[in-house]
Design a protein around this motif. Structure first.
Motif, PDB file in Angstrom:
ATOM      1  N   THR A 156       0.846  -1.205   0.000  1.00  0.00           N
ATOM      2  CA  THR A 156       0.000   0.000   0.000  1.00  0.00           C
ATOM      3  C   THR A 156       0.873   1.244   0.000  1.00  0.00           C
ATOM      4  O   THR A 156       1.679   1.452   0.912  1.00  0.00           O
ATOM      5  CB  THR A 156      -0.933   0.013   1.224  1.00  0.00           C
ATOM      6  OG1 THR A 156      -1.672  -1.218   1.252  1.00  0.00           O
ATOM      7  CG2 THR A 156      -1.904   1.178   1.149  1.00  0.00           C
TER       8      THR A 156
ATOM      9  N   LYS B 218      -3.531  11.074 -11.985  1.00  0.00           N
ATOM     10  CA  LYS B 218      -4.103   9.730 -11.874  1.00  0.00           C
ATOM     11  C   LYS B 218      -3.187   8.791 -11.085  1.00  0.00           C
ATOM     12  O   LYS B 218      -2.590   7.865 -11.646  1.00  0.00           O
ATOM     13  CB  LYS B 218      -4.363   9.153 -13.270  1.00  0.00           C
ATOM     14  CG  LYS B 218      -5.289   9.992 -14.138  1.00  0.00           C
ATOM     15  CD  LYS B 218      -5.435   9.382 -15.523  1.00  0.00           C
ATOM     16  CE  LYS B 218      -6.329  10.232 -16.412  1.00  0.00           C
ATOM     17  NZ  LYS B 218      -6.469   9.651 -17.780  1.00  0.00           N
TER      18      LYS B 218
ATOM     19  N   ASN C   8      -3.887   6.426  -9.177  1.00  0.00           N
ATOM     20  CA  ASN C   8      -4.388   5.046  -9.209  1.00  0.00           C
ATOM     21  C   ASN C   8      -3.968   4.298 -10.474  1.00  0.00           C
ATOM     22  O   ASN C   8      -4.168   3.082 -10.579  1.00  0.00           O
ATOM     23  CB  ASN C   8      -5.919   5.036  -9.097  1.00  0.00           C
ATOM     24  CG  ASN C   8      -6.588   5.877 -10.164  1.00  0.00           C
ATOM     25  OD1 ASN C   8      -6.142   6.983 -10.471  1.00  0.00           O
ATOM     26  ND2 ASN C   8      -7.668   5.371 -10.740  1.00  0.00           N
ATOM     27  N   ARG C   9      -3.341   5.019 -11.422  1.00  0.00           N
ATOM     28  CA  ARG C   9      -2.871   4.396 -12.662  1.00  0.00           C
ATOM     29  C   ARG C   9      -1.358   4.196 -12.678  1.00  0.00           C
ATOM     30  O   ARG C   9      -0.824   3.641 -13.651  1.00  0.00           O
ATOM     31  CB  ARG C   9      -3.282   5.255 -13.872  1.00  0.00           C
ATOM     32  CG  ARG C   9      -4.782   5.491 -13.994  1.00  0.00           C
ATOM     33  CD  ARG C   9      -5.558   4.213 -14.241  1.00  0.00           C
ATOM     34  NE  ARG C   9      -5.199   3.604 -15.507  1.00  0.00           N
ATOM     35  CZ  ARG C   9      -5.761   3.930 -16.673  1.00  0.00           C
ATOM     36  NH1 ARG C   9      -6.702   4.848 -16.725  1.00  0.00           N
ATOM     37  NH2 ARG C   9      -5.385   3.323 -17.779  1.00  0.00           N
TER      38      ARG C   9
ATOM     39  N   SER D 133      -2.561  -1.270 -10.023  1.00  0.00           N
ATOM     40  CA  SER D 133      -3.224  -1.174  -8.725  1.00  0.00           C
ATOM     41  C   SER D 133      -4.498  -2.023  -8.720  1.00  0.00           C
ATOM     42  O   SER D 133      -5.143  -2.209  -9.758  1.00  0.00           O
ATOM     43  CB  SER D 133      -3.561   0.281  -8.410  1.00  0.00           C
ATOM     44  OG  SER D 133      -4.501   0.780  -9.343  1.00  0.00           O
TER      45      SER D 133
ATOM     46  N   ASP E 146      -6.823  -1.462  -5.963  1.00  0.00           N
ATOM     47  CA  ASP E 146      -7.828  -0.598  -5.334  1.00  0.00           C
ATOM     48  C   ASP E 146      -7.120   0.596  -4.694  1.00  0.00           C
ATOM     49  O   ASP E 146      -5.883   0.656  -4.656  1.00  0.00           O
ATOM     50  CB  ASP E 146      -8.618  -1.356  -4.270  1.00  0.00           C
ATOM     51  CG  ASP E 146     -10.079  -0.901  -4.216  1.00  0.00           C
ATOM     52  OD1 ASP E 146     -10.349   0.251  -4.611  1.00  0.00           O
ATOM     53  OD2 ASP E 146     -10.929  -1.686  -3.768  1.00  0.00           O
ATOM     54  N   TYR E 147      -7.912   1.543  -4.167  1.00  0.00           N
ATOM     55  CA  TYR E 147      -7.329   2.734  -3.551  1.00  0.00           C
ATOM     56  C   TYR E 147      -8.366   3.396  -2.648  1.00  0.00           C
ATOM     57  O   TYR E 147      -9.568   3.113  -2.721  1.00  0.00           O
ATOM     58  CB  TYR E 147      -6.853   3.729  -4.613  1.00  0.00           C
ATOM     59  CG  TYR E 147      -7.970   4.263  -5.472  1.00  0.00           C
ATOM     60  CD1 TYR E 147      -8.690   5.409  -5.091  1.00  0.00           C
ATOM     61  CD2 TYR E 147      -8.337   3.632  -6.662  1.00  0.00           C
ATOM     62  CE1 TYR E 147      -9.727   5.899  -5.867  1.00  0.00           C
ATOM     63  CE2 TYR E 147      -9.369   4.119  -7.442  1.00  0.00           C
ATOM     64  CZ  TYR E 147     -10.064   5.252  -7.033  1.00  0.00           C
ATOM     65  OH  TYR E 147     -11.094   5.730  -7.805  1.00  0.00           O
TER      66      TYR E 147
ATOM     67  N   ASN F 288      -9.264   7.452  -1.400  1.00  0.00           N
ATOM     68  CA  ASN F 288      -9.020   8.887  -1.540  1.00  0.00           C
ATOM     69  C   ASN F 288      -9.233   9.546  -0.178  1.00  0.00           C
ATOM     70  O   ASN F 288     -10.344   9.547   0.349  1.00  0.00           O
ATOM     71  CB  ASN F 288      -9.974   9.466  -2.577  1.00  0.00           C
ATOM     72  CG  ASN F 288      -9.760  10.945  -2.806  1.00  0.00           C
ATOM     73  OD1 ASN F 288      -8.776  11.529  -2.354  1.00  0.00           O
ATOM     74  ND2 ASN F 288     -10.691  11.570  -3.522  1.00  0.00           N
TER      75      ASN F 288
ATOM     76  N   THR G  57     -11.385  10.791 -10.129  1.00  0.00           N
ATOM     77  CA  THR G  57     -10.246   9.883 -10.406  1.00  0.00           C
ATOM     78  C   THR G  57      -9.193  10.453 -11.353  1.00  0.00           C
ATOM     79  O   THR G  57      -8.300   9.721 -11.787  1.00  0.00           O
ATOM     80  CB  THR G  57     -10.713   8.519 -10.956  1.00  0.00           C
ATOM     81  OG1 THR G  57     -11.178   8.679 -12.300  1.00  0.00           O
ATOM     82  CG2 THR G  57     -11.771   7.887 -10.083  1.00  0.00           C
TER      83      THR G  57
ATOM     84  N   VAL H 258      -3.731   9.808  -1.633  1.00  0.00           N
ATOM     85  CA  VAL H 258      -4.436   8.652  -2.190  1.00  0.00           C
ATOM     86  C   VAL H 258      -3.612   7.411  -1.865  1.00  0.00           C
ATOM     87  O   VAL H 258      -2.456   7.299  -2.289  1.00  0.00           O
ATOM     88  CB  VAL H 258      -4.629   8.773  -3.715  1.00  0.00           C
ATOM     89  CG1 VAL H 258      -5.425   7.584  -4.242  1.00  0.00           C
ATOM     90  CG2 VAL H 258      -5.318  10.084  -4.064  1.00  0.00           C
TER      91      VAL H 258
ATOM     92  N   VAL I   2      -2.846   3.823  -2.517  1.00  0.00           N
ATOM     93  CA  VAL I   2      -3.041   2.901  -3.641  1.00  0.00           C
ATOM     94  C   VAL I   2      -2.478   1.524  -3.279  1.00  0.00           C
ATOM     95  O   VAL I   2      -1.364   1.409  -2.762  1.00  0.00           O
ATOM     96  CB  VAL I   2      -2.367   3.438  -4.916  1.00  0.00           C
ATOM     97  CG1 VAL I   2      -2.569   2.469  -6.085  1.00  0.00           C
ATOM     98  CG2 VAL I   2      -2.930   4.811  -5.272  1.00  0.00           C
TER      99      VAL I   2
ATOM    100  N   TYR J 152      -1.396  -2.417  -4.312  1.00  0.00           N
ATOM    101  CA  TYR J 152      -0.924  -3.328  -5.357  1.00  0.00           C
ATOM    102  C   TYR J 152      -0.854  -4.739  -4.784  1.00  0.00           C
ATOM    103  O   TYR J 152      -0.596  -4.921  -3.593  1.00  0.00           O
ATOM    104  CB  TYR J 152       0.465  -2.916  -5.854  1.00  0.00           C
ATOM    105  CG  TYR J 152       0.521  -1.522  -6.434  1.00  0.00           C
ATOM    106  CD1 TYR J 152       0.338  -1.303  -7.793  1.00  0.00           C
ATOM    107  CD2 TYR J 152       0.759  -0.421  -5.610  1.00  0.00           C
ATOM    108  CE1 TYR J 152       0.385  -0.020  -8.327  1.00  0.00           C
ATOM    109  CE2 TYR J 152       0.807   0.868  -6.134  1.00  0.00           C
ATOM    110  CZ  TYR J 152       0.616   1.055  -7.488  1.00  0.00           C
ATOM    111  OH  TYR J 152       0.655   2.316  -8.007  1.00  0.00           O
TER     112      TYR J 152
END
Length: 203
Positions: free
Chosen positions: A110, A129, A131-132, A145, A147-148, A150, A159, A170, A172, A174
């Motif tokens: 995380t 972004k 989360n990307r 990723s 999930d995440y 905010n 997003t 954020v 994130v 993995y």
């Protein structure tokens, strides 16, 4: 000397035997040459086709992956404490609200991404972004990723929108194999000028 008909016949027979033997030897030699050529050709084709070759998987070093970033850093790097974008220290576990369950042989990493650009107050937004952002291991395998969470809805919306001068965090998550210990995270966005590579090490 006079040659009798019998002697002439014997001479002709002997000549035919010599010629025949020579032809047989020559023919046998040609067959052997053709056979050897064929074997060599087949071996060459197999070698070219990779049948007899051992292929070694391409391995990238973590150092080479890190060099792909203009800013090379790690989670909690004090040198970037005042930067608009940075990565905080890894969290010990994913946020409980996500209710994530790791697959067999895998675990979660995380990563808290911080974006805080205090130089702008115009009310506009930058494309952002987190989360990307992706991870790569030493073989070049990429992990996206799963999930995440905010932590500030005012700072990061839809997003992809960061609003200055708010502080965005954020977290994130993995999912990676347990046997992999070191990764490089790639972070690039319109919200900050330079591509970051972040070395991530886990126990």
């Amino acid at each position: 000397m006079k040659w009798s008909a019998k002697n002439k016949l014997s001479l002709i027979t002997a000549s035919c035997l010599v010629v025949g033997t020579f032809g047989l030897v020559a023919s046998t030699t040609d067959v052997f040459k053709d056979s050897t050529s064929s074997i060599t050709s087949v071996a060459s084709e197999k070698k070219q086709a990779g049948v007899s070759q051992t292929i070694t998987p391409k391995t990238l070093s973590i150092a080479k992956l890190m060099k792909q970033g203009l800013v090379q850093t790690y989670p909690g790097d004090p040198n970037l404490a005042k930067s608009a974008f940075r990565v905080d220290r890894l969290l010990s576990a994913p946020p409980k609200s996500l209710n994530l369950v790791a697959k067999d042989g895998h675990r979660f990493i995380t990563v808290p991404f911080i974006m805080e650009d205090t130089s702008h107050h115009d009310g506009g937004y930058s494309v952002y972004k987190p989360n990307r952002f992706t991870l790569k291991d030493e073989t070049g395998k990429e992990y996206e990723s799963v999930d995440y969470v905010n932590r500030n809805e005012k700072a990061w919306k839809n997003t992809h929108q960061y609003f200055a001068p708010y502080r965005s965090q954020v977290d994130v998550v993995y999912q990676v194999p347990i046997n992999k210990k070191t990764f490089v995270l790639f972070a690039s966005s319109d919200a900050f000028a330079k591509t970051h590579t972040v070395k991530i090490e886990v126990d």
